[in-house]
Design a protein around this motif. Structure first.
Motif, PDB file in Angstrom:
ATOM      1  N   THR A 131       0.819  -1.219   0.000  1.00 50.32           N
ATOM      2  CA  THR A 131       0.000   0.000   0.000  1.00 50.32           C
ATOM      3  C   THR A 131       0.852   1.268   0.000  1.00 50.32           C
ATOM      4  OG1 THR A 131      -1.699  -1.196   1.252  1.00 50.32           O
ATOM      5  CG2 THR A 131      -1.877   1.207   1.183  1.00 50.32           C
ATOM      6  N   TYR A 132       1.954   1.269   0.747  1.00 48.21           N
ATOM      7  CA  TYR A 132       2.726   2.493   0.929  1.00 48.21           C
ATOM      8  C   TYR A 132       4.178   2.399   0.463  1.00 48.21           C
ATOM      9  CZ  TYR A 132      -1.304   3.730   3.757  1.00 48.21           C
ATOM     10  OH  TYR A 132      -2.597   3.985   4.173  1.00 48.21           O
ATOM     11  N   GLY A 133       4.631   1.195   0.085  1.00 43.23           N
ATOM     12  CA  GLY A 133       5.999   1.042  -0.402  1.00 43.23           C
ATOM     13  C   GLY A 133       6.091   1.330  -1.899  1.00 43.23           C
ATOM     14  N   THR A 134       7.304   1.536  -2.377  1.00 44.39           N
ATOM     15  CA  THR A 134       7.547   1.799  -3.796  1.00 44.39           C
ATOM     16  C   THR A 134       7.651   0.488  -4.566  1.00 44.39           C
ATOM     17  OG1 THR A 134       8.769   3.819  -3.228  1.00 44.39           O
ATOM     18  CG2 THR A 134       9.122   2.903  -5.430  1.00 44.39           C
ATOM     19  N   ALA A 135       6.939   0.397  -5.686  1.00 43.62           N
ATOM     20  CA  ALA A 135       7.010  -0.803  -6.522  1.00 43.62           C
ATOM     21  C   ALA A 135       8.370  -0.869  -7.201  1.00 43.62           C
ATOM     22  CB  ALA A 135       5.898  -0.790  -7.565  1.00 43.62           C
ATOM     23  N   LYS A 136       8.964  -2.069  -7.189  1.00 40.89           N
ATOM     24  CA  LYS A 136      10.292  -2.268  -7.767  1.00 40.89           C
ATOM     25  C   LYS A 136      10.263  -3.508  -8.665  1.00 40.89           C
ATOM     26  CE  LYS A 136      13.613  -0.517  -5.776  1.00 40.89           C
ATOM     27  NZ  LYS A 136      14.421   0.721  -5.948  1.00 40.89           N
ATOM     28  N   THR A 137      11.234  -3.620  -9.531  1.00 40.83           N
ATOM     29  CA  THR A 137      11.377  -4.812 -10.372  1.00 40.83           C
ATOM     30  C   THR A 137      12.788  -5.351 -10.207  1.00 40.83           C
ATOM     31  OG1 THR A 137       9.806  -3.934 -11.989  1.00 40.83           O
ATOM     32  CG2 THR A 137      11.197  -5.765 -12.687  1.00 40.83           C
ATOM     33  N   ALA A 138      12.882  -6.610  -9.792  1.00 40.20           N
ATOM     34  CA  ALA A 138      14.183  -7.250  -9.607  1.00 40.20           C
ATOM     35  C   ALA A 138      14.815  -7.566 -10.954  1.00 40.20           C
ATOM     36  CB  ALA A 138      14.019  -8.525  -8.783  1.00 40.20           C
ATOM     37  N   SER A 139      16.098  -7.904 -10.946  1.00 42.23           N
ATOM     38  CA  SER A 139      16.822  -8.180 -12.191  1.00 42.23           C
ATOM     39  C   SER A 139      16.243  -9.367 -12.950  1.00 42.23           C
ATOM     40  CB  SER A 139      18.303  -8.427 -11.890  1.00 42.23           C
ATOM     41  OG  SER A 139      18.456  -9.520 -10.993  1.00 42.23           O
ATOM     42  N   ASN A 140      15.541 -10.274 -12.236  1.00 42.50           N
ATOM     43  CA  ASN A 140      14.930 -11.435 -12.901  1.00 42.50           C
ATOM     44  C   ASN A 140      13.483 -11.170 -13.319  1.00 42.50           C
ATOM     45  OD1 ASN A 140      13.654 -11.434 -10.440  1.00 42.50           O
ATOM     46  ND2 ASN A 140      14.152 -13.558  -9.912  1.00 42.50           N
ATOM     47  N   GLY A 141      13.038  -9.911 -13.184  1.00 46.01           N
ATOM     48  CA  GLY A 141      11.700  -9.534 -13.614  1.00 46.01           C
ATOM     49  C   GLY A 141      10.620  -9.616 -12.550  1.00 46.01           C
ATOM     50  N   VAL A 142      10.970 -10.098 -11.361  1.00 45.16           N
ATOM     51  CA  VAL A 142       9.995 -10.197 -10.279  1.00 45.16           C
ATOM     52  C   VAL A 142       9.635  -8.802  -9.769  1.00 45.16           C
ATOM     53  CG1 VAL A 142       9.645 -10.957  -7.885  1.00 45.16           C
ATOM     54  CG2 VAL A 142      10.683 -12.509  -9.548  1.00 45.16           C
TER      55      VAL A 142
END
Length: 271
Positions: A131-142
């Motif tokens: 809800t309040y964290g920043t969306a991120k994408t890992a190096s493997n696409g997760v």
């Protein structure tokens, strides 16, 4: 990928030790860990551990996070051989290590942990991150979510996190966020203090009692003399250490002993 041969290290045991709630098994023997805004997958076969990260990432962050440099074999060798209870606990929890986690994340985590169980704590933390964290994408696409900053939570109403299933703990977390965001509480300064002084400062936070302060000291600040006492530990003390835990013998490693005991109490009946 980075591969290491590690003794006295079990990712499965660390995952189930009650000190980290953003670590989980995603498939047979493969785990994911989210620490702050970082993501890692790893797996283990015997003492061979494969970290899905570069050698630089391992050296600069994950080695310290998993406390790899500490010789836990030497720690276990200090256990009194006549203490059959603690010996059995350490033998079962041989792979548990004390993680070096982010101070803000541990303040929130253990405020949430009060009068709560592990499954619900995981769910609460997942909810506030999504809800309040920043969306991120890992190096493997997760896709994953970073842990929310104090600033991200400081503007909320005190009951806002009830929607994330925090219940009455919502006001504890929001007030802590306001204190940290405003500079009233200086996390860098607390991190520089010794165990007793850091504990005293943490106890000034609304909602932080002795057990929570000790958990934060142990799992964020790596004060290995911290010895959190919850219901499980209290029962062990009453049953096995009627004259008190031998603190002098284990000075400087009491927190590791506490984790062996805690893990043993949670999982000993399974073996």
């Amino acid at each position: 990928m980075t591969e290491k041969i590690l003794e006295n290290f079990s990712i499965a045991q660390i995952c189930e030790s009650g000190q980290c709630f953003r670590m989980e098994e995603i498939q047979d023997g493969r785990y994911q860990v989210i620490a702050g805004d970082r993501y890692l997958e790893l797996e283990q076969q015997g003492n061979r551990v494969r970290f899905d990260c570069t050698e630089v990432e391992y050296r600069d962050f994950w080695r310290h996070y998993f406390d790899i440099e500490t010789d836990y074999g030497a720690v276990m060798a200090q256990i009194n051989p006549n203490d059959t209870y603690l010996t059995a606990a350490a033998q079962l929890a041989w792979g548990v290590r004390i993680l070096n986690q982010d101070l803000w994340e541990m303040i929130v985590t253990f405020l949430i942990s009060q009068q709560n169980n592990i499954v619900r704590i995981r769910r609460c933390i997942k909810n506030i991150c999504e809800t309040y964290g920043t969306a991120k994408t890992a190096s493997n696409g997760v896709c994953y979510y970073a842990f929310p900053t104090a600033q991200a939570l400081a503007g909320l109403e005190e009951d806002a996190l009830m929607a994330c299933n925090l219940g009455y703990r919502s006001k504890y977390v929001v007030r802590a966020a306001k204190a940290v965001s405003s500079g009233e509480v200086d996390l860098a300064w607390i991190s520089s203090l010794n165990y007793q002084k850091a504990r005293a400062e943490l106890l000034k936070l609304f909602g932080v009692g002795e057990k929570v302060a000790d958990c934060i000291c142990l799992f964020a600040l790596h004060h290995l003399d911290a010895f959190p006492v919850d219901t499980h530990i209290r029962q062990v003390m009453e049953q096995h250490y009627k004259r008190g835990f031998p603190n002098r013998r284990y000075k400087g490693i009491r927190g590791i002993m506490q984790q062996y005991i805690f893990y043993y109490e949670l999982h000993g009946s399974e073996k």
